[in-house]
Scaffold this motif. Sequence first.
Motif, PDB file in Angstrom:
ATOM      1  N   LEU A   1       2.004  -5.368   8.832  1.00  0.00           N
ATOM      2  CA  LEU A   1       2.186  -6.755   9.247  1.00  0.00           C
ATOM      3  C   LEU A   1       0.904  -7.322   9.848  1.00  0.00           C
ATOM      4  O   LEU A   1       0.524  -8.464   9.598  1.00  0.00           O
ATOM      5  CB  LEU A   1       3.328  -6.832  10.257  1.00  0.00           C
ATOM      6  CG  LEU A   1       3.989  -8.177  10.430  1.00  0.00           C
ATOM      7  CD1 LEU A   1       4.511  -8.658   9.113  1.00  0.00           C
ATOM      8  CD2 LEU A   1       5.098  -8.060  11.428  1.00  0.00           C
ATOM      9  N   LEU A   2       0.212  -6.493  10.629  1.00  0.00           N
ATOM     10  CA  LEU A   2      -0.965  -6.998  11.335  1.00  0.00           C
ATOM     11  C   LEU A   2      -2.126  -7.226  10.388  1.00  0.00           C
ATOM     12  O   LEU A   2      -2.815  -8.240  10.477  1.00  0.00           O
ATOM     13  CB  LEU A   2      -1.356  -6.003  12.423  1.00  0.00           C
ATOM     14  CG  LEU A   2      -2.487  -6.390  13.349  1.00  0.00           C
ATOM     15  CD1 LEU A   2      -2.092  -7.616  14.113  1.00  0.00           C
ATOM     16  CD2 LEU A   2      -2.755  -5.266  14.322  1.00  0.00           C
TER      17      LEU A   2
ATOM     18  N   TYR B   1      -1.022 -11.045   9.344  1.00  0.00           N
ATOM     19  CA  TYR B   1      -1.658 -11.739  10.455  1.00  0.00           C
ATOM     20  C   TYR B   1      -3.134 -11.414  10.518  1.00  0.00           C
ATOM     21  O   TYR B   1      -3.689 -11.220  11.594  1.00  0.00           O
ATOM     22  CB  TYR B   1      -0.979 -11.345  11.759  1.00  0.00           C
ATOM     23  CG  TYR B   1       0.416 -11.909  11.891  1.00  0.00           C
ATOM     24  CD1 TYR B   1       1.519 -11.140  11.552  1.00  0.00           C
ATOM     25  CD2 TYR B   1       0.613 -13.189  12.347  1.00  0.00           C
ATOM     26  CE1 TYR B   1       2.790 -11.648  11.654  1.00  0.00           C
ATOM     27  CE2 TYR B   1       1.878 -13.702  12.467  1.00  0.00           C
ATOM     28  CZ  TYR B   1       2.962 -12.935  12.123  1.00  0.00           C
ATOM     29  OH  TYR B   1       4.217 -13.445  12.236  1.00  0.00           O
TER      30      TYR B   1
ATOM     31  N   PRO C   1      -5.380 -14.349  12.538  1.00  0.00           N
ATOM     32  CA  PRO C   1      -5.405 -14.255  13.996  1.00  0.00           C
ATOM     33  C   PRO C   1      -6.119 -13.013  14.498  1.00  0.00           C
ATOM     34  O   PRO C   1      -6.758 -13.046  15.561  1.00  0.00           O
ATOM     35  CB  PRO C   1      -3.929 -14.223  14.379  1.00  0.00           C
ATOM     36  CG  PRO C   1      -3.240 -14.852  13.254  1.00  0.00           C
ATOM     37  CD  PRO C   1      -4.017 -14.473  12.049  1.00  0.00           C
ATOM     38  N   PHE C   2      -6.046 -11.941  13.748  1.00  0.00           N
ATOM     39  CA  PHE C   2      -6.714 -10.710  14.141  1.00  0.00           C
ATOM     40  C   PHE C   2      -8.227 -10.917  14.178  1.00  0.00           C
ATOM     41  O   PHE C   2      -8.912 -10.552  15.140  1.00  0.00           O
ATOM     42  CB  PHE C   2      -6.341  -9.622  13.144  1.00  0.00           C
ATOM     43  CG  PHE C   2      -6.836  -8.263  13.483  1.00  0.00           C
ATOM     44  CD1 PHE C   2      -7.928  -7.730  12.838  1.00  0.00           C
ATOM     45  CD2 PHE C   2      -6.213  -7.505  14.445  1.00  0.00           C
ATOM     46  CE1 PHE C   2      -8.387  -6.471  13.150  1.00  0.00           C
ATOM     47  CE2 PHE C   2      -6.661  -6.248  14.765  1.00  0.00           C
ATOM     48  CZ  PHE C   2      -7.752  -5.728  14.114  1.00  0.00           C
TER      49      PHE C   2
END
Lengths: 105, 168
Positions: free
Chosen positions: B135-136, B140, B143-144
């Motif tokens: 997910l990261l 995302y 944003p990371f």
Amino acid sequence: MNILTTITLNHYLVLSGILFTLGLIGVLVRKNLIIVYMCLELMLNAASLALVAFSHFNSNLDAQIMVFFIIAVAAAEVAVGLALVVALFRVKQTTHLDDLSILKL
Amino acid sequence: MEPLFFWIFAAASIAMASLVVFHRRPIACALALAATLFSIASLFVTLEAFFLAVVQIIVYVGAVVVLFSFIIMLLDSNEEQKRKISWIKIIGIGLITALFAIFFSGVMTGLANSDSSLVWKDQIMGENIRKVGKLLFVGYMLPFLITGVLLLLTTMGVVLLNRKDSSQ
């Protein structure tokens, strides 16, 4: 449903509320600037706990990603805030909030 | 075993948070904050967020609280004097407690209607880390990367704030 043996979402939310309230009391009552800052971090952690509880009870991992970013941004904020505190201490030689009242009307 | 862990870590976190808020010496407050963050990390484990628990211990307890301790020992932090309990402090604490009581009652009225309870879903640790990683780094990613830039800017800002005046 016994309150003591079945842990629901409400338990985690109430715990998060208690921690947030304690942090808020600390921010308003304490007079040492660094301790005020630590109670602010406590409030952030209470919010993170609520988010992770929601993530578990809805089986959705997006809230855990948000907590990851909250932790990263909070660490950056603490670094900058403490640099400000050190710079302020160099000028005023105190961290007591009663002495830092230049902006008071 | 599950509810016992929740109650133990909940009681520990509330006790340590009270120590943070009401103790007079700053360095004792920093150590109590570390203990509170450990209890919250343990609560993350009971909520099966294993990755976040470890990240919290590494980043918060290992960096933020250590930074606080350095600053407390660097600056001349005395104990606070015996606090004078003024009326406005009592009114303030009373107001905040009343606000919390409203929140508490609102949450507890949903207790009878809720059917979600904490059940161990038989997850292995690797599965949580794998899912969070997917997910990261896929969902995302933007944003990371922006958080990475933010941390770089933070480092620059900290160095800039503590530079001596070079105009002399």
